[in-house]
Every structure is written in C-alpha cells, then in structure tokens.
Design an enzyme around this catalytic site. Structure first.
Site, mmCIF file in Angstrom:
data_model
loop_
_atom_site.group_PDB
_atom_site.id
_atom_site.type_symbol
_atom_site.label_atom_id
_atom_site.label_comp_id
_atom_site.label_asym_id
_atom_site.label_seq_id
_atom_site.Cartn_x
_atom_site.Cartn_y
_atom_site.Cartn_z
ATOM 1 N N ARG A 124 -50.238 -2.333 37.646
ATOM 2 C CA ARG A 124 -50.449 -2.000 39.061
ATOM 3 C C ARG A 124 -49.211 -2.387 39.867
ATOM 4 O O ARG A 124 -49.193 -3.368 40.595
ATOM 5 C CB ARG A 124 -51.713 -2.673 39.571
ATOM 6 C CG ARG A 124 -52.960 -1.955 39.060
ATOM 7 C CD ARG A 124 -54.249 -2.561 39.529
ATOM 8 N NE ARG A 124 -55.328 -1.579 39.419
ATOM 9 C CZ ARG A 124 -56.604 -1.857 39.623
ATOM 10 N NH1 ARG A 124 -56.957 -3.082 39.951
ATOM 11 N NH2 ARG A 124 -57.516 -0.917 39.499
ATOM 12 N N ASP A 132 -52.640 5.252 38.420
ATOM 13 C CA ASP A 132 -53.644 4.189 38.343
ATOM 14 C C ASP A 132 -55.050 4.767 38.173
ATOM 15 O O ASP A 132 -55.763 5.024 39.150
ATOM 16 C CB ASP A 132 -53.563 3.322 39.599
ATOM 17 C CG ASP A 132 -54.461 2.094 39.545
ATOM 18 O OD1 ASP A 132 -55.215 1.946 38.555
ATOM 19 O OD2 ASP A 132 -54.424 1.290 40.492
ATOM 20 N N SER A 135 -58.134 2.652 39.572
ATOM 21 C CA SER A 135 -58.438 2.812 40.990
ATOM 22 C C SER A 135 -59.057 4.164 41.289
ATOM 23 O O SER A 135 -60.050 4.266 42.022
ATOM 24 C CB SER A 135 -57.165 2.627 41.826
ATOM 25 O OG SER A 135 -56.723 1.292 41.771
ATOM 26 N N TYR A 232 -54.354 -12.471 42.883
ATOM 27 C CA TYR A 232 -55.454 -12.562 41.925
ATOM 28 C C TYR A 232 -56.309 -13.790 42.217
ATOM 29 O O TYR A 232 -55.848 -14.779 42.792
ATOM 30 C CB TYR A 232 -54.928 -12.622 40.494
ATOM 31 C CG TYR A 232 -54.222 -11.366 40.061
ATOM 32 C CD1 TYR A 232 -54.950 -10.281 39.592
ATOM 33 C CD2 TYR A 232 -52.849 -11.254 40.154
ATOM 34 C CE1 TYR A 232 -54.320 -9.117 39.199
ATOM 35 C CE2 TYR A 232 -52.196 -10.085 39.771
ATOM 36 C CZ TYR A 232 -52.937 -9.026 39.291
ATOM 37 O OH TYR A 232 -52.305 -7.872 38.919
#
Length: 377
Positions: A124, A132, A135, A232
């Site tokens: 990503r 992607d 997504s 994250y």
C-alpha cells in the site's frame, strides 16, 4: 509475437466475478496484447461474450483453448489444478491467491514452474494505489454487508413517522473502521440507521465521526498512543483489551445490526463476537461477518450460510460479498489488474523486474520455487 493474456471463468459457485472486463480488454489490446476470454467468463457480471469481441478480445470455447500457449493468466481467485496443468512453464498468473491458506495451489504453481503474483500482497504505497485490490473489493464488501443486513432484518432501517405511529430507526454497530467498515457506516447512515462504530486506531475516530456515526472505544492514554508512525495499530495490553471487551459487550446488547470487518490477509480473523454476545442480542437482530472465509469474527458464523441461533439472531456469513455485487466488483478488480500488467509487459514483451518494489512484494512462486518469505513455511 504479442503477449497473450488469458482470462478464464471462475470455478467457485459463490464468486461470479471476472478478472478482465471489456473496458480493460480494450486497453490491453490497444497496448499490443492479445486477449483470450473463455466463453461465459463474464456471465456472472452481466457481460456477454459479444461485448468482449467488440473490445478486440478473442472468445474461445473452453479453458484449454484459453490457456494454450498463454503468457499470462488473469484470475479473481487462484487457478484450479487443471488450469495450472494447462499453463506452459514460465507463464505468469496474477490473482488473489489467498496464498496463506491455499497451500496446495501455491505448491502446484511452483511445481509447474509458474511465476505467480498475489494481488493481496501488493504494497500500500502511493504508486500502487491503482492496483490495490484489497481496498477496491473491501469498499464494495462494506456496502453489500449493509444491504445483506437490511435484507435479513425484519424491520426497516430509517425512523418513520406514520398516522399509525412512529417506527424507531435501526441501531447499527460497525466493528472495524477500515475501508469496508467506513463504507458500511456510510451506507447504513444513508439508509437512515443510527450508527456507532469502533476501531483500535485512534485516527479512525475522526473518520467515523465525519460520516455521522458515534465512535465507541475506551479512550484512555493507552488508546491515544495505540498507533505507529506508519498508521498501523499497536498491540494493546491485556488490561486494555478486557476494558474494551466489557464496553463492547454492553453496547452489542442494545444493537439491532452488527457488522464485523476485521480481516487481515496473512492471519486468521480475530474473534470479535462470542456466543455470549450473540445470546445477549434481541430476537430478530442480525450480524454480518465479513471475515467468515478466514475463520470468522463471529462465533457460530458459517461460510455461505445464514445461521439462526436459538434466541432468534441471524448470523450472515456470505463468503464473497464482493461477488454479490459482481458487475461493479469485476470492473474495479479488472482495472487493478490492468494497471498491474504495466509492470509485467514492457514494449510489447513480457519483462519481469522482480527488483521492482511492487513485484518483489507480490511474487509468490518463480522458477519452480516458492519465493515469498511469508509463504515458504
């Protein structure tokens, strides 16, 4: 000779998507490739064979004709054993391989000396955004999850004021505010539900609230520091997880619909809802588990089934929610693959630069070996 790109029909009944659409077939042909489509490959996405022919693709009668001498195979899911056997050594497969779980497929690809790329491993990064697939497909899965919930729920979502009285709005709780979760929130709000949501990442609070939903979490100091510089989630302490679980349990009991979206490609799905949570919900309530293929976020969910519990709660576990909105899902996925093909084909010839950061991250098998470090074991 031009590079031959093949696309075959998906063999899983629950997944009617297709990896090449007429739109992307035309772009691939315009770029100098030959495109072969197995007859009926687009039927599940309402694409007739003739539309492919009009785009410049060749429609062939069966999988063997499609793969005979093909340089590249585009798939939605990983290829079947007969498809792998029909490919020539050195051919390239691009698909959502589910390489962590589909070990037999990966082994067969390596044995057949096929170079394979797992689209779920595309990093990503900015230059890979158009590739992607996680997504693009999660966005549609989040939307479809709400539609499936509304179908299974025996009441309406919006508040309605009538001469016979007022109908209360449904209460919808979305667990996980990633791409799928945010689309689920937006869709439930459009349908008039009262929406709440939770996530372990502090940054998600603003995103949830921007869509008109209420954010539910234990917002202590640990939560405020629960995100890495890369965006994250950090591993939370056992104490925090216990507090969050208590809050979640007290919230779920009041909900009409719960949608769980916690799915990580490389790991089993985390358990978010236990049997005790389900037992606490009102009869007629609905839970939609987006992670059922990876073991499920919900105790008791089963792939491709709607399970009705003893207390009248419906647990919806469709294995491929994007496949239930196949035309749009195929359109987006095919564009992801068409963009990815630009890394495989240079000046009309197959040219794999496995030092490219995108290809290096996505390659699973090459020259008879499993080369992806995370899949080797």
């Amino acid at each position: 000779m031009a590079v031959v790109i093949a696309c075959t029909r998906e063999r899983r009944a629950e997944d009617p998507r297709v990896a090449i659409t007429p739109e992307t077939a035309k772009k691939l042909v315009d770029a100098g490739a030959q495109v072969r489509i197995e007859a009926g490959a687009g039927a599940g996405s309402a694409i007739p064979d003739e539309t492919y022919r009009e785009a410049g693709a060749t429609v062939v009668k069966d999988v063997h004709d499609a793969l005979d001498g093909a340089d590249v195979l585009f798939k939605v899911r990983g290829p079947t054993a007969p498809e792998i056997a029909a490919l020539k050594p050195g051919a390239v497969v691009v698909a959502m391989l589910d390489a962590w779980r589909e070990k037999d497929t990966v082994q067969a690809l390596a044995k057949g000396k096929i170079t394979s790329f797992a689209m779920e491993f595309v990093p990503r990064i900015t230059r890979a955004q158009v590739m992607d697939v996680l997504s693009s497909q999660a966005n549609l899965a989040g939307y479809r999850a709400v539609i499936e919930a509304a179908h299974a729920y025996t009441k309406g979502f919006p508040m309605m004021m009538t001469a016979a009285g007022t109908i209360a709005a449904a209460k919808v709780f979305v667990m996980g505010a990633g791409v799928a979760g945010l689309q689920a929130i937006a869709t439930a709000r459009r349908l008039g539900a009262v929406v709440t949501a939770t996530d372990v990442r502090p940054a998600s609070k603003e995103q949830v609230e921007s869509l008109g939903a209420k954010f539910i979490a234990v917002e202590d100091e640990e939560f405020k520091a629960a995100e890495t510089a890369g965006g994250y989630a950090k591993q939370m302490s056992a104490e925090y997880m216990a507090k969050q679980a208590e809050l979640t349990a007290s919230h779920i009991v009041k909900q009409d619909v719960v949608i769980t979206t916690a799915l990580i490609p490389s790991r089993p799905a985390p358990r978010l809802i236990t049997a005790a949570h389900v037992a606490s919900m009102k009869p007629g309530s609905v839970i939609v588990d987006l992670a059922v293929e990876a073991g499920g976020n919900v105790e008791g969910s089963k792939p491709d089934q709607i399970v009705t519990t003893a207390n009248g709660v419906k647990i919806v576990g469709w294995a491929s929610l994007p496949g239930r909105i196949a035309a749009d899902a195929s359109a987006l996925y095919a564009r992801n693959l068409q963009a990815f093909s630009g890394l495989l084909i240079k000046d009309g010839a197959l040219a794999l630069d496995l030092d490219d950061e995108i290809l290096k991250a996505a390659v699973v098998t090459h020259r008879g070996e499993i080369v992806h470090e995370g899949v080797k074991g």
